[in-house]
Each structure stands twice: as C-alpha cells, then as structure tokens.
Scaffold this active site. Structure first.
Site, PDB file in Angstrom:
ATOM      1  N   ARG A 392     -72.316 -61.425  -6.624  1.00 22.55           N
ATOM      2  CA  ARG A 392     -71.064 -62.138  -6.344  1.00 22.55           C
ATOM      3  C   ARG A 392     -70.482 -62.808  -7.597  1.00 22.55           C
ATOM      4  O   ARG A 392     -71.103 -62.898  -8.638  1.00 22.55           O
ATOM      5  CB  ARG A 392     -71.256 -63.179  -5.239  1.00 22.55           C
ATOM      6  CG  ARG A 392     -71.661 -62.622  -3.888  1.00 22.55           C
ATOM      7  CD  ARG A 392     -71.629 -63.706  -2.824  1.00 22.55           C
ATOM      8  NE  ARG A 392     -71.990 -63.176  -1.507  1.00 22.55           N
ATOM      9  CZ  ARG A 392     -72.042 -63.899  -0.402  1.00 22.55           C
ATOM     10  NH1 ARG A 392     -71.749 -65.178  -0.437  1.00 22.55           N
ATOM     11  NH2 ARG A 392     -72.371 -63.348   0.742  1.00 22.55           N
ATOM     12  N   ASN A 428     -75.283 -56.738  -6.355  1.00 17.85           N
ATOM     13  CA  ASN A 428     -75.075 -56.949  -4.929  1.00 17.85           C
ATOM     14  C   ASN A 428     -73.727 -57.624  -4.713  1.00 17.85           C
ATOM     15  O   ASN A 428     -73.437 -58.652  -5.333  1.00 17.85           O
ATOM     16  CB  ASN A 428     -76.184 -57.832  -4.350  1.00 17.85           C
ATOM     17  CG  ASN A 428     -75.969 -58.141  -2.880  1.00 17.85           C
ATOM     18  OD1 ASN A 428     -76.084 -57.268  -2.031  1.00 17.85           O
ATOM     19  ND2 ASN A 428     -75.648 -59.397  -2.574  1.00 17.85           N
ATOM     20  N   GLU A 429     -72.901 -57.031  -3.882  1.00 16.00           N
ATOM     21  CA  GLU A 429     -71.607 -57.609  -3.519  1.00 16.00           C
ATOM     22  C   GLU A 429     -70.789 -57.986  -4.762  1.00 16.00           C
ATOM     23  O   GLU A 429     -70.225 -59.062  -4.857  1.00 16.00           O
ATOM     24  CB  GLU A 429     -71.803 -58.813  -2.599  1.00 16.00           C
ATOM     25  CG  GLU A 429     -72.483 -58.431  -1.292  1.00 16.00           C
ATOM     26  CD  GLU A 429     -72.724 -59.604  -0.345  1.00 16.00           C
ATOM     27  OE1 GLU A 429     -72.420 -60.752  -0.708  1.00 16.00           O
ATOM     28  OE2 GLU A 429     -73.218 -59.356   0.776  1.00 16.00           O
ATOM     29  N   ASN A 430     -70.747 -57.045  -5.696  1.00 14.24           N
ATOM     30  CA  ASN A 430     -69.996 -57.289  -6.927  1.00 14.24           C
ATOM     31  C   ASN A 430     -68.493 -57.168  -6.745  1.00 14.24           C
ATOM     32  O   ASN A 430     -67.731 -57.322  -7.703  1.00 14.24           O
ATOM     33  CB  ASN A 430     -70.483 -56.337  -8.024  1.00 14.24           C
ATOM     34  CG  ASN A 430     -71.956 -56.509  -8.311  1.00 14.24           C
ATOM     35  OD1 ASN A 430     -72.760 -55.690  -7.899  1.00 14.24           O
ATOM     36  ND2 ASN A 430     -72.322 -57.580  -8.986  1.00 14.24           N
TER      37      ASN A 430
END
Length: 823
Positions: A392, A428-430
């Site tokens: 994130r 993750n969830e970039n």
C-alpha cells in the site's frame, strides 16, 4: 516425517515441530533472553543507558523496566481502544559476560528480527545499525569488546561485564516500507530472538543449496555453495561439505582448500533414488559445512529438501509431477499479550494447529518472517509464499527503493534453502495510494519490473507473485486478484464464476485472500438474511471504502451481522466449490488468526482484523472445523455451536443442527433420540449434507453426533439452552462470575429486557473497569480479553487476575444503568 497426518500421529507432528524450531548450528550460540531492562522513549544519548548509577539512587532517571526477550513495546497498546499505538524509539540494555573460547575469534550479536531501525552500542561506541524490521542481521562487536576490556577502569566499574545498549525505533517514516496505511501494525522492539555467537576467526556465513530432480525422478542434483565470514582475511581455509540423507547416512562429501581472498566454495552432489520432499512426506536432507583455519573448526548444519514444482499455464499446480490443490491460509506475526514477540513455543503451536486443520500452503503476510516459521513449514510439509513489505501507499524515492531491494535480497538469501518456499512475493495492494502526493502507475510498474528481474537473478528456481495490483499482473509469474465474494462485494454463490473469469485473464492464477470477519461467540438463527440487500453481478473485488463500517453500497462487511454462523456458510460454500474446480492451482484464506491493525478502530474488538479462524490467543472459532472437515485426513466431527450457549425460536419450530465432519456418515442424537444417519456429500451445501432439522425443547438440550470413517468412530456433543418467545430492547445488565481457576476469575455480563429475558440479538458496546486488588486482563485483542467490546448474543466475558484479594468490577453501556459485582 512419514505422513503423520494420514495416521493421525500427533506425537510425530510435535517431534517434527520441535526439531524444526531449532536454529541452524552456528558455532557456539546462546539466546540472550534474560536480564534485560527496557525504557519506552528516547534518551539524551547512550551515556544515559550505561552511566554507573545504581538503582534506588535519585539520579537514576529515567526508570527502566525489567523485561525478557523477545519483547515488543506494543504488546498491549496496539489493541488499547483509547490510544494510538506507540511509534517511536525504545531502549534495551544489559551487561554481558563475554568469554569467547576461540583464539582471535569473533563475537557477534545475531538478530533474528528487530523493528524497525536498530542501533547497537558497546558501552558508548556505536558498533552497528540496521534498517528493516523483518530480516536477520548481525553486529560484530569483537573490536568494541576488546577496546572496552582493555580499559582497567571500565572492567572494574562493570565487574568484568560488558555493557550493551540497543535502540529500536518504529517511528513513522514515509521513506521506509511497510507503509503505515498497511492493514497491520508496524511494531517496535527486539521482537525476535537475539543470540550471542562465538565464532572462530573464519566461519560459515551461510550456504546456498539448489536442488533439481531429473525428469525421470531417478536422480537429483544438490548444488551447494558456502559463503565464509573471514573479516581478517585468513588464508589456507579448508572447507568440507557433507550431504546426509533423511536417515542420517552420508550421501556424498567434498573437501577443498581455499586460497587467500577466496570467500566461497561450490560443489554439486548427485543423489540416486532421491527421497522427495512433499506436503505429505516432508523428508529433509542435512548439509554439514565445516571450515578449518589455524587449527580451529566451525560447522554450520542446515536442513534442505529435494522436490520439483510448477504452475501449469492456464492450469493447476504440480508438486513432484502430481497435481496438488493448494489448501492455504495466511499468517501475521502477532499474538495476544505479546504482539510481535511470539516465542518459539507459540509459533510451534500455531503451525501445528494449521497442519491439523489440513493446511498445505501458507502465504506469509506481508513481510519476511522468523526462521523458526520457515523451519516449521519445512518439517510439517507446508508450502510457502513469502514476500517483502511493499504494501500500500504508493512508491517513494531512492531511499525507499533501496530498502525494498535490500529486503528482497535479504529475504531470498536468508531463506533460499527452505524447500517449502515456492514463491517470492514482490508486493501487496500496490494499487492503493496515500503516502505521497503523486501516484504514478508507470513508475510503480517500472519498479515492479526491477524487483521481478532482481528476484529471478537471485533465484532462478522460484516464481514471483503479487496480490491485487491489476496494472502489474502481467509482470510477475503468478497473479492473485482481489476476490471477496460474499464479504466486500456480491454473494458468496458468485465465487466460482468470478474466479474463473479472473483465471482466464492471466497465465498463472492463485487466489490469495478470501473470507470475512466474524466476532467470536456471536451466532445467528438467520445468518444469510443480509444477503437480501446485496447487489450481485457487479464483481467480487474489494474497492476503496469497502472495509469501512460506514456509508457506501450495501455489503456484508458493513451490513452483515459478523456472526460465526454467516462466516461458516461463506467458507463452506467456497470450500465445496474449490473441490470441483480442476483447473484451480489453489487458494489461501485470509487469515488464520485474528491480528491487530491500526486501521480498524471500530470493529467489534477494537483495532482487530477479525477474519481469523482462531482468535488472537489460539481459541478456535467454529470456522476452523469447517476447513478441517474438507482438508484434514484424520477423522473428525464437530457439532456447530460450541460457543453458542443459548439458541432461540418458537416452540415446536424445527431448528437446523449442522455437523462439520470428514467422515463418510454420521448419526445425530438430540436429547437421547436418534434422528438418523446422513451420508457426507461435499456438493450438498451446507455442511456437506450432514445437517438435520430437529425440534428443540424449552430449556436445556443435549446434542450428540457419532460419525464413522471406515472402522474408526468419532464423537462430539454439546449442551445448550433453547429460549422461546420474543424479547424487548435491553433494559439492564447483569454481572456474574462463571468460573475461577488458578487465581483468574471469569465474569460475564448479560443484557436483559425489562422482563428479565436475555436479549439474544443484542450487539451493544460494553466497557469493563476494575477497582481493588485485582487486575483486569484486557488489551488482548480477543472477544473475552477486551475492556471495550461489542456483546455477542447479549453477553460478553472478561477475565480478572484476582491477586488473592477483593475487587469490584463495573460494566457500562450507553443508555443502560451501570452494573457492579464484588468478588
């Protein structure tokens, strides 16, 4: 270890785990667990940690607390409902008795993980710094110790011991990963084991073992490379490498002498009729690497395994040439009362719980985890996706990128030899912005490509993967899209359709993260009611704001009841569908255990992500048994509702009793009467056909199931109350003690209407407080260990350490009179 799961041999499982938990032999090593002092906050300088002022002296400020390692200074404040968890510096100090037995030997402090920035001092000398909270590193204190001991005044002052001070800092820093927007705490402290290591002048830094199985499976090669730690550039170093099979017999060995300046040695062993590592038979070979220089020898012993794997293009996953459905979950390094500072025994218990549930795959979210966990995965037979904490927030500058590269390099280097590892995760969830004013997808793509290339340069044998960043899904080898059918979007009955649509978009698909939250102890007679509000056909991904409990479109995550009843239905549906998806590589449910997070203050247990199958203290939720009924081979049967003391309905109404079991058939008894046998059929939802609609009697009911798997019989039973009639809104609260054991009292509050009936659908917030000699056991992040919590079916539980004295417990709830109890 010879497929203990098929035989149900728990003792063998424990033995596997005990052996796996041991660190690799590293010369002479001892864990530095005891005799530490800790200060939460900063010092004016290291001198304040080591100045020779005794305890009790008024000049001894600030005050230090005695602690043991591992230690996290967010052990309780991470789930304190009234404060933000602490992010800043903390200091540790001790005095070491240094007695290195080796001539010209090296004295090292080996950190298995400390967060997030660390400084190490010997007396007042800064000897090492490290940035990154999750990889291993070491501080060579040899010269600093020698300089300190050369001063007779210092030796006398500290009575021959060496003062060591360590500053750990988890302050917010946008140029470091992980982002503070991540759905987990960025913990601080020396929260993994710290080891004192004595090594000769030349020792083994690490080894690199790469295995390859021949196409016919009759032979395998084991390519081993040794890396030396030789800071004084000693010459004439003899290196011996011995490969032993799982029974301890020598397969092959190699011995060479390195020339001055050489630092590595590579050999290739050929193994005939290799014993292949698998999730059912996790057999391990042993590599012993010894180096000898100036008559002193150091040996490093490590385990490894021989196996092959692959993801078929547009198809399933294969291990050793056979299709294997990856039955997975996730893990965060987090536990009640200690946060990240989990002990080896806690880690062992957690991983055995997973294996007993039937797990054969785990994604370690979202950072490099303890070597103990990887060792346990090797010995228990659990395949691993491990990743760096680029999670994130977007993409920072040069410092940010350098840290990400360094953490990826360290993770691959340090965990390269584990046969359980099949995937290196790059992010993750970039696609989630927020840390920086600019969010540039092309820059993120460029850096993702760089990390993907670096990963393949460091390790040609594993695959790369990311989760939920669609504009980068073409870069990595394996992609995991966002699919949360029945939680953040849509109905859980849409799961198979949505998954197949996503599967067709990439060459290699793996579904990581699915499930939903459940408030332990909360149950429902009509758990799927909220699905009537949900729009279907619009996808099942998580979108901005979906995790919020306020506003936006109707969704189960906001409008559902968060009951264990609903989550069991959701997971039951997913699991029965996965059994009938022959193209599926596998999935990983999110997450095995509830964990703390700063971005969920309004959840029923504040600051807790409650998507676990067990609570933060390992208490099993009902959903654990749903998974076990599909995945475990050891015969089991579990009647739904062991944490549901009172059911409700009309007199004479038929109520569903569900049994989760992996047996062929089961017979149900209610109050001594048989309601017949049912055959298990995984396609028959819910509970694979093991469900009965039966009448319940007012008051206490006794339910028993007898299930059969071949000649094996397993049983389960429970008792509960059945309440008929309706109730009004809560009018008052009643506190009573329900148990006391070993100095801990368990107390329960019940919410009742004006007529005295328990309000079984009540979900009010209650707050506990205590006066007297006892201590409230709160800030645990569990449904029974939180001072502020939503009640479950009109009740909530709290524990008090009595300390042998008298106390008064109070409970408050908005709009209701305060209740008290003395005990």
């Amino acid at each position: 270890m010879n497929s203990y799961m098929r035989r149900g041999n728990y003792c063998v499982a424990v033995l596997c785990a005990l052996l796996a938990g041991l660190p690799a032999t590293a010369q002479q090593q001892v864990r530095l667990n005891e005799a530490w002092e800790f200060l939460k906050g900063d010092l004016g300088g290291v001198w304040e940690a080591v100045r020779p002022v005794g305890k009790g002296n008024p000049e001894s400020v600030p005050l230090w607390d005695s602690v043991t390692l591992p230690h996290c200074f967010n052990a309780t404040d991470a789930v304190d409902p009234d404060v933000n968890y602490y992010q800043g510096p903390g200091w540790y100090r001790t005095q070491l008795n240094i007695q290195n037995p080796y001539k010209n030997g090296r004295t090292l402090l080996h950190f298995e993980g400390s967060g997030q920035k660390t400084e190490v001092y010997v007396y007042t000398t800064l000897v090492a710094t490290h940035i990154g909270g999750y990889d291993e590193w070491q501080a060579d204190i040899t010269e600093a110790v020698a300089a300190f001991e050369a001063n007779p005044v210092y030796r006398k002052l500290f009575k021959g011991k060496v003062p060591v001070s360590i500053r750990a800092d988890n302050s917010r820093d946008l140029q470091l990963i992980p982002s503070n927007l991540s759905d987990f705490n960025v913990y601080g402290g020396i929260y993994r084991y710290l080891n004192l290591v004595y090594a000769p002048a030349v020792s083994v830094s690490h080894t690199r073992v790469n295995t390859q199985v021949a196409a016919d499976g009759k032979t395998a090669t084991v390519a081993a490379q040794a890396f030396l730690y030789n800071p004084q550039k000693q010459s004439a170093v003899a290196v011996t490498m011995v490969l032993k099979n799982p029974h301890g017999a020598v397969v092959q060995q190699s011995a060479v002498t390195l020339l001055p300046g050489d630092s590595t040695q590579a050999v290739t062993f050929t193994v005939k009729k290799p014993q292949l590592w698998s999730t059912d038979e996790p057999v391990l070979y042993t590599l012993e690497t010894s180096v000898t220089a100036d008559g002193q020898t150091a040996t490093l012993t490590e385990k490894t395994g021989i196996r092959s794997f692959g993801f078929a293009k547009k198809g399933p996953f294969f291990l050793n040439g056979k299709r294997l459905l990856l039955r997975g979950t996730h893990r965060h390094e987090d536990h009640a009362g200690v946060a990240a500072a989990m002990t080896e025994s806690m880690m062992r218990e957690e991983m055995i719980l997973m294996k007993e549930m039937g797990v054969n795959f785990i994604r370690l979210g979202h950072y490099q985890q303890s070597r103990i966990i990887l060792n346990l995965c090797d010995s228990l037979g659990i395949l691993v996706w491990e990743e760096i904490p680029w999670c994130r927030g977007g993409l920072g500058g040069d410092v940010y990128k350098a840290q990400a590269r360094r953490m990826l390099t360290n993770m691959i280097t340090q965990h390269f030899n584990h046969p359980s590892v099949i995937i290196w995760g790059l992010g993750n969830e970039n696609d989630w912005p927020g840390d920086f004013p600019e969010f540039d997808k092309e820059q993120i793509r460029a850096f993702m490509k760089e990390l993907n290339t670096l990963s393949h340069q460091l390790d040609t044998s594993r695959r790369t993967a990311i989760r939920r960043c669609d504009f980068c899904k073409d870069i990595v080898d394996v992609y995991a899209p966002s699919i949360w059918a029945g939680w953040y979007r849509g109905n859980y009955t849409e799961y198979k359709q949505v998954s197949e649509e996503e599967f067709n978009k990439v060459d290699h698909f793996l579904h990581a993260e699915w499930g939903g939250d459940s408030h332990a102890g909360r149950h429902s007679e009509n758990p799927d009611k909220a699905l009537q509000l949900i729009k279907t056909g619009g996808g099942a991904d998580e979108r901005a704001g979906d995790a919020s409990l306020f506003g936006g479109a109707a969704r189960i995550s906001k409008d559902g009841d968060w009951s264990e009843s609903y989550i069991c239905n959701l997971m039951d549906w997913h699991l029965k569908e996965q059994e009938a998806m022959p193209w599926l590589t596998g999935t990983a449910q999110w997450v095995f255990k509830d964990f703390s997070t700063p971005v969920r203050p309004d959840n029923p247990v504040p600051y807790m992500n409650q998507k676990g199958l067990v609570e933060r203290d390992f208490t099993k939720k009902e959903a654990y048994y749903v998974f076990q009924s599909y995945w475990s081979i050891t015969p089991m049967a579990h009647i739904y509702g062991h944490s549901w003391p009172t059911r409700w309905g009309n007199a004479g109404e038929l109520k569903m009793i569900k049994v989760y079991a992996n047996c062929e058939k089961a017979e149900l008894f209610v109050n001594g009467k048989s309601y017949g046998q049912r055959q298990r059929n995984s396609a028959d939802f819910p509970a694979a056909g093991l469900r009965w609609n039966v009448p319940l009697q007012e008051g206490e009911n006794w339910v028993q199931v007898v299930a059969y798997s071949g000649k094996t019989k397993v049983e389960d039973s429970l008792r509960f109350q059945y309440q008929t009639g309706t109730w009004a809104k809560p009018d008052n609260m009643h506190l009573h003690k329900i148990a006391e054991r070993e100095g801990v009292a368990t107390l329960e509050v019940t919410l009742k209407d004006a007529s005295g009936k328990i309000c079984l659908d009540a979900a009010n917030w209650v707050r506990f407080s205590l006066a007297g000699e006892g201590k409230l056991i709160d800030n645990q992040g569990t449904s029974s260990g939180s001072g502020l919590v939503q009640v479950y079916n009109g009740r909530a539980v709290i524990k008090v350490q009595t300390n042998g004295g008298k106390s008064t417990l109070a409970v408050t709830s908005k709009g209701l009179p305060t209740a008290f109890i003395q005990f």
